[in-house]
Design an enzyme around this catalytic site. Structure first.
Site, short mmCIF file in Angstrom:
data_model
loop_
_atom_site.label_atom_id
_atom_site.label_comp_id
_atom_site.label_asym_id
_atom_site.label_seq_id
_atom_site.Cartn_x
_atom_site.Cartn_y
_atom_site.Cartn_z
N HIS A 74 0.92 -1.27 0.00
CA HIS A 74 0.11 0.05 -0.02
C HIS A 74 0.72 1.30 -0.12
O HIS A 74 2.03 1.25 0.63
CB HIS A 74 -1.03 0.10 1.21
CG HIS A 74 -0.16 0.01 2.45
ND1 HIS A 74 0.00 1.12 3.09
CD2 HIS A 74 0.03 -0.94 3.46
CE1 HIS A 74 0.53 1.04 4.40
NE2 HIS A 74 0.57 -0.18 4.45
N ASP A 76 -0.52 4.29 0.67
CA ASP A 76 -1.26 5.39 1.65
C ASP A 76 -0.31 5.13 2.96
O ASP A 76 0.12 4.31 3.42
CB ASP A 76 -2.73 5.19 1.91
CG ASP A 76 -3.10 3.72 2.60
OD1 ASP A 76 -2.47 2.90 2.10
OD2 ASP A 76 -4.00 3.64 3.36
N GLU A 142 -5.37 1.05 2.73
CA GLU A 142 -4.87 0.10 3.91
C GLU A 142 -4.99 0.56 5.38
O GLU A 142 -5.26 0.09 6.24
CB GLU A 142 -3.66 -0.22 3.64
CG GLU A 142 -3.21 -1.71 4.09
CD GLU A 142 -2.47 -1.49 5.57
OE1 GLU A 142 -2.56 -2.60 6.69
OE2 GLU A 142 -2.30 -0.71 5.95
N GLU A 143 -4.39 1.96 5.57
CA GLU A 143 -4.44 2.76 6.71
C GLU A 143 -5.63 3.08 7.13
O GLU A 143 -5.75 3.56 8.22
CB GLU A 143 -3.39 3.75 6.65
CG GLU A 143 -1.88 3.14 6.41
CD GLU A 143 -1.28 2.53 7.49
OE1 GLU A 143 -1.99 2.18 8.49
OE2 GLU A 143 0.07 2.14 7.40
N GLU A 171 5.08 -5.90 3.93
CA GLU A 171 4.91 -5.12 5.33
C GLU A 171 6.17 -5.08 6.26
O GLU A 171 6.78 -6.46 5.96
CB GLU A 171 3.65 -5.91 5.92
CG GLU A 171 2.29 -5.43 5.56
CD GLU A 171 1.89 -4.15 5.84
OE1 GLU A 171 2.72 -3.30 6.66
OE2 GLU A 171 0.83 -3.72 5.46
#
EC number: 3.5.1.18
Length: 396
Positions: A74, A76, A142-143, A171
Site C-alpha cells: 500500500h 497510503d 490500507e491505513e 509489510e
C-alpha cells in the site's frame, strides 16, 4: 545491461508524494510510470462505497505464461502529526546518517520501493520472457477503512480472469533486524460491546433501583476466568482484553441505568467469528443466570485468522533471506492484522519487509543499507522463483 533505479531513489520518490490516506498524493502515479516504462501493463481502478472516500488503486502485470508471483503493498500512509516535531520534513525523503527519513519509509513505501527495484533489475537482465508473470497489487486504502482497497482490487482482478500462484506482501515484519521474521499468517480480530441493564435510582434508596455495575463485574470476570485456548503450533493463545468500561454517569448520588464494556479478542485459527461469539454467549449466559440482564453486540469483522502452511515457497523465501542476511527467519503469526487477510483468498501469501521499530512514529526512518539488502532478498526470490533456462550447449 541498462541501469535501473536504486531502492533508495525509488523510496525517496514515493515518500515525496504526500499520500496520507485516502489521498493518492501522486504515489501510485509515480509507481505506475516506473512499471509501465519497464513493460508492465498498468491499470489504476478507483473503488467507492457509501460513507467512505473514493480510493485509487494500482494493478500491473508483465508476462502471461507460467507461474505468477504477486507483489503487494500500500502507498497510503498515516498522518505525520505535527511536522515541527520531525527532524526533517516528513515528505522530503532526507537521508541523514545512513538513514532515510520520512512518513512511509518503513510502512511501507520502503518495502514497495524494494519490490519495484528488484523487479526492474530482474527484468533488465532477463527480459520479458522469463518463464512466468509478475504482478503488482498496490492500494491506497490500507491505513484507512480498508473498504475500497485490496479486497475490491482482488475481486476486480478475479473477474478479469487474473490468477496468482503466490504472494509477497512487503509489510515491515522484522522486530529488530532485517531477516528476523516472516509472517506466515495472522490472528483474527473481534470487537464486541457488553451492556448490562439496570434501573436508575438514588443511591440512598438502592431497593428502588438496580445497579448494573456488579453484574458487569460478574460477567467480565466470567469472560476472563479461563483462557480461550492454549494456542497452536503456529499461533499464540487467543487473547481477550477489555479496552473500556463506562457507565456514562457524572453524578455520585445516582445509580446508573446501565454499564457498558468494550472488549477485543485477537484469536487464532482454532476459532472463527461465529464460534467465538458462541463461546462468549455461553460464558455470559452461565454467569448471568436469571440475575443479570445483558446485551452483547458483536461488530462485523473481516479480520479472520489464517495460516499459510510452511511449504516449498516458504522454504524458498527463507533461503533467500538467510543467504543475504545470515539469519534464519522465524515463521510467525504475531502482531496485528494486514491486507494479507484478503490476499489469502486468492493464493498463499507471506509477509516480509523492513524493520518496523519506527513505523507510524515521528521521525520514521529506515537504514539505507536495509533498503539495499531487502531489494537484494527480493531479487534472490525472483531468481529462484523463475529459474533461468540453461544455455543450449548446457542442455545438450
Amino acid at each position: 545491461m541498462p541501469t535501473t533505479p536504486s531502492p533508495l531513489a525509488l523510496a525517496q520518490g514515493l515518500i515525496r508524494c504526500p499520500s496520507v490516506t485516502p489521498e493518492e498524493g501522486g504515489a501510485l502515479a509515480y509507481l505506475a510510470g516506473l512499471l509501465a516504462a519497464a513493460g508492465f501493463s498498468v491499470e489504476r481502478p478507483v473503488f467507492s462505497a457509501p460513507g467512505t472516500p473514493d480510493v485509487e488503486n494500482l494493478y500491473a502485470r508483465i508476462g502471461a505464461d507460467g507461474p505468477c508471483l504477486l507483489l503487494a503493498g500500500h502507498t497510503d500512509v498515516v498522518p505525520p502529526g505535527e511536522p515541527a516535531l520531525w527532524r526533517h520534513d516528513p515528505f522530503a525523503g532526507v537521508v541523514e546518517g545512513g538513514e532515510l527519513h520520512g512518513r512511509g519509509a518503513v510502512d511501507m513505501k520502503g518495502g514497495i520501493a524494494c519490490l519495484a527495484a528488484a523487479s526492474l533489475a530482474f527484468l533488465a537482465e532477463r527480459g520479458p520472457a522469463f518463464g512466468g508473470s509478475i504482478a503488482f497489487l498496490v492500494t491506497g486504502d490500507e491505513e484507512g477503512p480498508a473498504v475500497n482497497g485490496t479486497v475490491k482490487l482482488l475481486a476486480w482482478a478475479r473477474a478479469r480472469g487474473e490468477r496468482f500462484d503466490h504472494c509477497i506482501l512487503a509489510e515491515p515484519t522484522n522486530p529488530d533486524a532485517l531477516g528476523d521474521m516472516i509472517k506466515i499468517g495472522r490472528r483474527g480480530s473481534l470487537t464486541a460491546t457488553l451492556t448490562v441493564l439496570g434501573a436508575q435510582g438514588h443511591v440512598a434508596y438502592p431497593h428502588r433501583a438496580e445497579n448494573p455495575i456488579p453484574g458487569l463485574i460478574r460477567l467480565a470476570g466470567a469472560l476472563l476466568a479461563a483462557p480461550l485456548d492454549e494456542g497452536t503450533a503456529h499461533f499464540d493463545a487467543s487473547n481477550l482484553e477489555f479496552t473500556t468500561i463506562d457507565v456514562g454517569n457524572p453524578a455520585s448520588n445516582v445509580i446508573p441505568a446501565q454499564a457498558r464494556a468494550v472488549l477485543n479478542i485477537r484469536f487464532n485459527d482454532l476459532w472463527n467469528p461465529a464460534s467465538l461469539e458462541a463461546e462468549l454467549r455461553r460464558r455470559l449466559d452461565a454467569a448471568a443466570g436469571n440475575a443479570v440482564r445483558y446485551r452483547l453486540d458483536v461488530q462485523p469483522t473481516n479480520a479472520v485468522a489464517f495460516l499459510t502452511q510452511p511449504d516449498a515457497f516458504v522454504d524458498l523465501v527463507t533461503a533467500a533471506i538467510e543467504a543475504e542476511t545470515g539469519r534464519r527467519p522465524a515463521l510467525s503469526t504475531t502482531g496485528g492484522t494486514s491486507d494479507a487477510r484478503f490476499i489469502k483468498e486468492a493464493c498463499p501469501v507471506i509477509e516480509f519487509g523492513l524493520v518496523g521499530q519506527t513505523m507510524h512514529q515521528v521521525d520514521e526512518r529506515v537504514a539505507v543499507a536495509d533498503l539495499d539488502r531487502l531489494a537484494a532478498i527480493f531479487r534472490r526470490i525472483l531468481d529462484a522463483y523463475f529459474p533461468a533456462s540453461p544455455p543450449p550447449a548446457e542442455r545438450a
